[in-house]
Design a protein around this motif. Structure first.
Motif, PDB file in Angstrom:
ATOM      1  N   ARG A  49      39.709  40.585  43.558  1.00  0.00           N
ATOM      2  CA  ARG A  49      40.688  40.370  42.487  1.00  0.00           C
ATOM      3  C   ARG A  49      41.096  41.666  41.801  1.00  0.00           C
ATOM      4  O   ARG A  49      42.266  41.846  41.464  1.00  0.00           O
ATOM      5  N   TYR A  50      40.158  42.604  41.615  1.00  0.00           N
ATOM      6  CA  TYR A  50      40.440  43.762  40.771  1.00  0.00           C
ATOM      7  C   TYR A  50      40.537  45.089  41.520  1.00  0.00           C
ATOM      8  O   TYR A  50      40.999  46.073  40.939  1.00  0.00           O
ATOM      9  N   CYS A  51      40.108  45.137  42.794  1.00  0.00           N
ATOM     10  CA  CYS A  51      39.982  46.442  43.438  1.00  0.00           C
ATOM     11  C   CYS A  51      40.757  46.600  44.739  1.00  0.00           C
ATOM     12  O   CYS A  51      41.266  47.687  45.036  1.00  0.00           O
ATOM     13  N   PRO A  97      38.777  49.376  36.763  1.00  0.00           N
ATOM     14  CA  PRO A  97      40.158  49.679  37.148  1.00  0.00           C
ATOM     15  C   PRO A  97      40.832  50.597  36.121  1.00  0.00           C
ATOM     16  O   PRO A  97      40.398  50.643  34.963  1.00  0.00           O
ATOM     17  N   ARG A 101      45.633  48.433  33.979  1.00  0.00           N
ATOM     18  CA  ARG A 101      45.528  47.435  35.038  1.00  0.00           C
ATOM     19  C   ARG A 101      44.595  46.316  34.586  1.00  0.00           C
ATOM     20  O   ARG A 101      43.759  46.488  33.696  1.00  0.00           O
ATOM     21  N   ARG A 103      41.554  44.027  34.052  1.00  0.00           N
ATOM     22  CA  ARG A 103      40.124  44.319  34.103  1.00  0.00           C
ATOM     23  C   ARG A 103      39.331  43.045  33.852  1.00  0.00           C
ATOM     24  O   ARG A 103      39.781  42.165  33.113  1.00  0.00           O
ATOM     25  N   PRO A 104      38.138  42.958  34.425  1.00  0.00           N
ATOM     26  CA  PRO A 104      37.298  41.790  34.127  1.00  0.00           C
ATOM     27  C   PRO A 104      36.790  41.861  32.698  1.00  0.00           C
ATOM     28  O   PRO A 104      36.782  42.926  32.062  1.00  0.00           O
ATOM     29  N   HIS A 109      31.898  42.478  33.814  1.00  0.00           N
ATOM     30  CA  HIS A 109      31.752  43.871  34.240  1.00  0.00           C
ATOM     31  C   HIS A 109      30.289  44.292  34.231  1.00  0.00           C
ATOM     32  O   HIS A 109      29.787  44.888  35.201  1.00  0.00           O
TER      33      HIS A 109
END
Length: 868
Positions: A49-51, A97, A101, A103-104, A109
């Motif tokens: 999802r984030y990377c 991130p 952008r 971010r969780p 995290h």
């Protein structure tokens, strides 16, 4: 960021379809509750999802990201530990991130980060790798300290003439890969061994030029105040030097006064008294200067040369210091030679002018002002009386062979100034005080008795010295090698000449010059094994003292007690309390912070005319005293950046715009706000600037590398230099020029991280003074956002941002210290050990002693990998 490398591509699609099907409920659960278990599947979902939108092979090929995550396996993080450790660093600093952008949530995290670190630690525990530091030589400070501990003689680095120690990419000279031995260095080892052995034993054959030395002062050093604590109160200028006198005798001390660029002696307009002292006692007082003896000089040219008075020109060119020499009787050993002027009790009248610097100072008029010392030359001995009773000879000659009975022994003892009990015709162990049994054949054959006693005494002396030098008990072969050199020297010049020859050989032995760690003969290739107690003792002493083991540490190692954790802890405690632990400041901290570079910076004198050699020395002294108070005072690591005090003298306080501090002595003073901690020290601000201006890039890179542990990558070779202001075009501010520079996409990625912390320090100019406007009069703009999105607008805000990353900062300091301790760069397999050290030290507030103990007990320090 992650795909299971073990699965075929067709099955990966299915895996990700299943993962995405549960993405939303899993994410909601993770963000709402910490009770949900975390595993590789959870990590895959988070990373997808984030990377993975950025970290693809295509973007890696274009140089837009440093690494692609497409082929990594979250179920086996140990297989790509180097990549995952880089992920940990960036996540700890909030760099990924990128700001802006998605971010969780913070809780998610932290859960992912904790899971990743745990898996990396578990993988390292399954496959321990302590690394394999190469055999390395002693650094120059270690060599000097080892000679001092072994022979009680201070080695002057000026006459060693060793090439500078190379420094590794990590910034430390203890790195084995950087410590090569060139032919030039080996030649210097041979020369140093010859000179040290002759000084230590007291070679009666040395001539006046053997120990001759010249001690100079920098041309741009003001000599207006007391220059050293070894000089008397009420003195001005000059210098104090510690000089080793090889024999009892007379020595010539010759002085040369400073000249300006046209070779005229400065400060000769008024009479001034110049004193020479030995160990604080006045030896001779000279009077220099006083133009009244010649009448006021008639005229000067525009360039400052003299017209019209040949006698005065002769005096200020040649005669002023032609007779400034004195013969000084001195005993053998180290003494302090002090040369200084008697301070005047008057102040000049008229308009107060600013201090000169640069070319102006080197061309300072020779009539008005203070005279100064340019250099001191010491030569001798002349008419030597013998080697005398020095600390070195007492350290070396633990026994003395004498033939001829008690009367002869007492006479010989009186002549040498040693107790008769050490000259009784037998070999005596000075430490144990137990004489060896006399040889019954001595009465029948005095010659044989002399040879027997000398050989036994030589063996005892060389065994004692060799044990300390080699950091282990000597083998028979070791002793035989030294005795062979002893025999050669004894044949040429007697007993003491033999000891000197053997000592010279000992000082170039590989066992002395190198830290050697041997693999056990039964060690399987590429496996970890524990160091022997003797090897551990050497590592420990070089780490904490930059020196060889002392007697208590060596005895504990020989007895096998360092394997006991309690004994090891006792030794560490004892060693940290010893003054030799100051090596952690002089060698580790100075290299870590790049403090030593301040000695080589040359700010532009036309721009920073206030800068001179005095200020340079004061800058370094402030930071050194501060580091001593922190490291040797066992403070918490984070206090380095938040301390509410520093050390200044009058000169440095004036540089900082601080009132109420007088005199040349440093004292502790409170600070707050922008000056608090290391980030407000002029020394570090100066080494991270250019000669004419500040550099946000250098300062930002220094902070990322040395404090936060996230050094940027090296710039491409074709990156253009920053555009400077020049010509008739309107000047641009630093921020405007940097924005134009990082418009290049290849530059933007690194500058986005480096520039904001550098700009936060822009209120400090290139020599560390506070300023509200830049060199062009524009207001300083220190605002910016760090890579984690934190807004900063000056040094105080930057300091708070650094303190918020406590774990990363402490890990960085620990990694630097461990690199220095073991002599190799840290790899990904070392990071679990670093995390453990930091976790264990947290309860004690990250005190330096806790970090050091953790390093000494760690896998990289206590173990080594055998050769593959």
């Amino acid at each position: 960021m992650i795909l299971s490398r073990a699965l075929p591509a067709t099955r990966q699609v299915g895996v990700w379809a299943v993962a995405l099907a549960v993405l939303v409920p899993m994410t909601v659960s993770a963000q709402g509750s910490a009770a949900a278990p975390y595993d590789a599947d959870s990590a895959r979902v988070l990373l997808q999802r984030y990377c993975l939108a950025c970290h693809t092979e295509a973007r890696e090929a274009r140089g837009l990201v440093p690494v692609a995550f497409d082929g990594l396996d979250a179920a086996d993080v140990g297989a790509d530990a180097d990549v995952w450790e880089a992920v940990v660093r960036k996540l700890r600093l909030g760099m990924m991130p990128p700001a802006g952008r998605p971010r969780p949530a913070a809780e998610v995290h932290e859960r992912f980060l904790g899971w990743l670190e745990d898996r990396l630690d578990a993988a390292a525990a399954e496959r321990p790798d302590p690394g394999r530091p190469a055999v390395r030589r002693l650094t120059t400070p270690e060599y000097r300290n080892a000679v001092r501990s072994l022979l009680d003689i201070e080695v002057d680095e000026g006459w060693l003439l060793f090439p500078p120690d190379d420094v590794s990419q990590e910034g430390f000279s203890t790195d084995a890969e950087a410590l090569s031995v060139s032919p030039a260095l080996f030649d210097r080892y041979l020369s140093a061994a010859n000179r040290i052995s002759r000084l230590a034993v007291g070679d009666p054959a040395v001539g006046p030029g053997f120990a001759a030395a010249t001690y100079s002062t920098p041309r741009l050093l003001y000599q207006d105040d007391r220059m050293s604590e070894d000089l008397p109160f009420g003195s001005r200028g000059g210098l104090a030097v510690r000089h080793y006198f090889p024999l009892d005798g007379e020595y010539r001390v010759k002085l040369r006064l400073r000249r300006m660029i046209y070779d005229y002696v400065v400060g000769m307009g008024t009479a001034q008294q110049l004193e020479v002292r030995l160990d604080g006692k006045l030896v001779r007082r000279f009077t220099v200067g006083d133009a009244d003896r010649f009448g006021y000089p008639s005229a000067y040219t525009f360039f400052g040369t003299i017209r019209g008075d040949p006698a005065w020109e002769q005096y200020v060119s040649i005669d002023a210091d032609a007779d400034l020499e004195v013969m000084v009787p001195a005993t053998a050993g180290e003494h302090v030679v002090g040369v200084s002027f008697v301070a005047a009790r008057t102040e000049p009248t008229g308009i107060l002018e600013r201090r000169l610097s640069g070319f102006s100072l080197s061309g300072l008029g020779f009539y008005h002002g203070h005279a100064a010392i340019e250099r001191v030359e010491i030569a001798g001995p002349y008419d030597p009386a013998g080697p005398g009773d020095t600390a070195s000879r007492r350290r070396i000659f633990v026994c003395r062979p004498v033939v001829g009975g008690d009367a002869a022994a007492e006479a010989a003892a009186d002549a040498r100034g040693v107790p008769a009990s050490l000259s009784s015709g037998v070999v005596e162990d000075a430490a144990a005080g137990e004489p060896a049994a006399p040889d019954s054949s001595a009465a029948a054959d005095p010659t044989a008795a002399a040879g027997g006693d000398e050989d036994r005494c030589a063996a005892e002396i060389l065994s004692s010295l060799g044990r300390r030098a080699y950091r282990r008990p000597l083998t028979d072969d070791d002793l035989d090698t030294l005795l062979a050199f002893y025999d050669q020297g004894r044949a040429e010049g007697g007993f003491e000449a033999g000891i000197r020859k053997a000592l010279e050989r000992l000082l170039v032995a590989p066992e002395f010059l190198f830290r050697i760690e041997r693999d056990p003969i039964d060690a399987a290739p590429g496996t970890a094994y524990g160091l022997t107690d003797l090897e551990l003792a050497t590592r420990l002493s070089l780490f904490l003292w930059s020196d060889i083991p002392d007697e208590p540490l060596l005895a504990a190692a020989e007895a096998g007690r360092l394997s006991d954790p309690d004994e090891l802890d006792h030794q560490v405690t004892r060693m940290l309390a010893d003054p030799r632990a100051r090596a952690l400041v002089d060698n580790f901290a100075s290299q870590w912070l790049q403090l030593g570079r301040v000695r080589g910076v040359i700010p532009d004198a036309d721009v920073f005319f206030e800068f001179d050699e005095n200020l340079r020395a004061d800058m370094e002294r402030e930071t050194t005293l501060f580091l001593e108070s922190q490291i040797l005072g066992d403070r918490g690591v984070m206090e380095l950046f938040d301390a509410d005090y520093t050390f200044v003298n009058e000169r440095l306080a004036r540089h900082y715009g601080r009132d109420g501090v007088y005199g040349e002595r440093f004292r502790r003073v409170p600070v707050e706000g922008d000056r608090a901690g290391l980030l407000g020290h002029a020394s570090l601000l100066t080494v991270t600037a250019y000669p004419t201006r500040t550099s946000p890039v250098l300062r930002g890179k220094w902070l990322l590398d040395n404090v936060l542990g996230m050094p940027p990558t090296e710039p491409p070779a074709d990156v253009p230099a920053l555009e400077e202001n020049h010509g008739a075009a309107p000047p641009r501010t630093m921020r405007e020029r940097m924005e134009r520079h990082r418009a290049n996409p290849a530059c933007a990625a690194c500058h986005r991280m480096m520039d904001p912390p550098g700009f936060a320090l822009e209120h400090f100019d290139a020599i560390g003074r506070w300023r509200a406007a830049d060199e062009y009069g524009a207001p300083v703009d220190a605002a910016g956002a760090l890579a984690d999105g934190t807004a900063v607008d000056g040094p105080a805000a930057l300091r708070h941002a650094v303190l918020a990353h406590e774990t990363s900062v402490v890990r960085t300091v620990t990694e630097k210290l461990l690199t220095y301790a073991v002599g190799r760069r840290m790899e990904s397999f070392d990071q679990p050990a670093i995390r453990r050290i930091v976790r264990d030290a947290e309860a004690g507030g990250y005190r330096w002693s806790s970090i050091i103990r953790g390093i000494v007990e760690s896998v990289p320090f206590q173990l080594r990998r055998s050769e593959s």
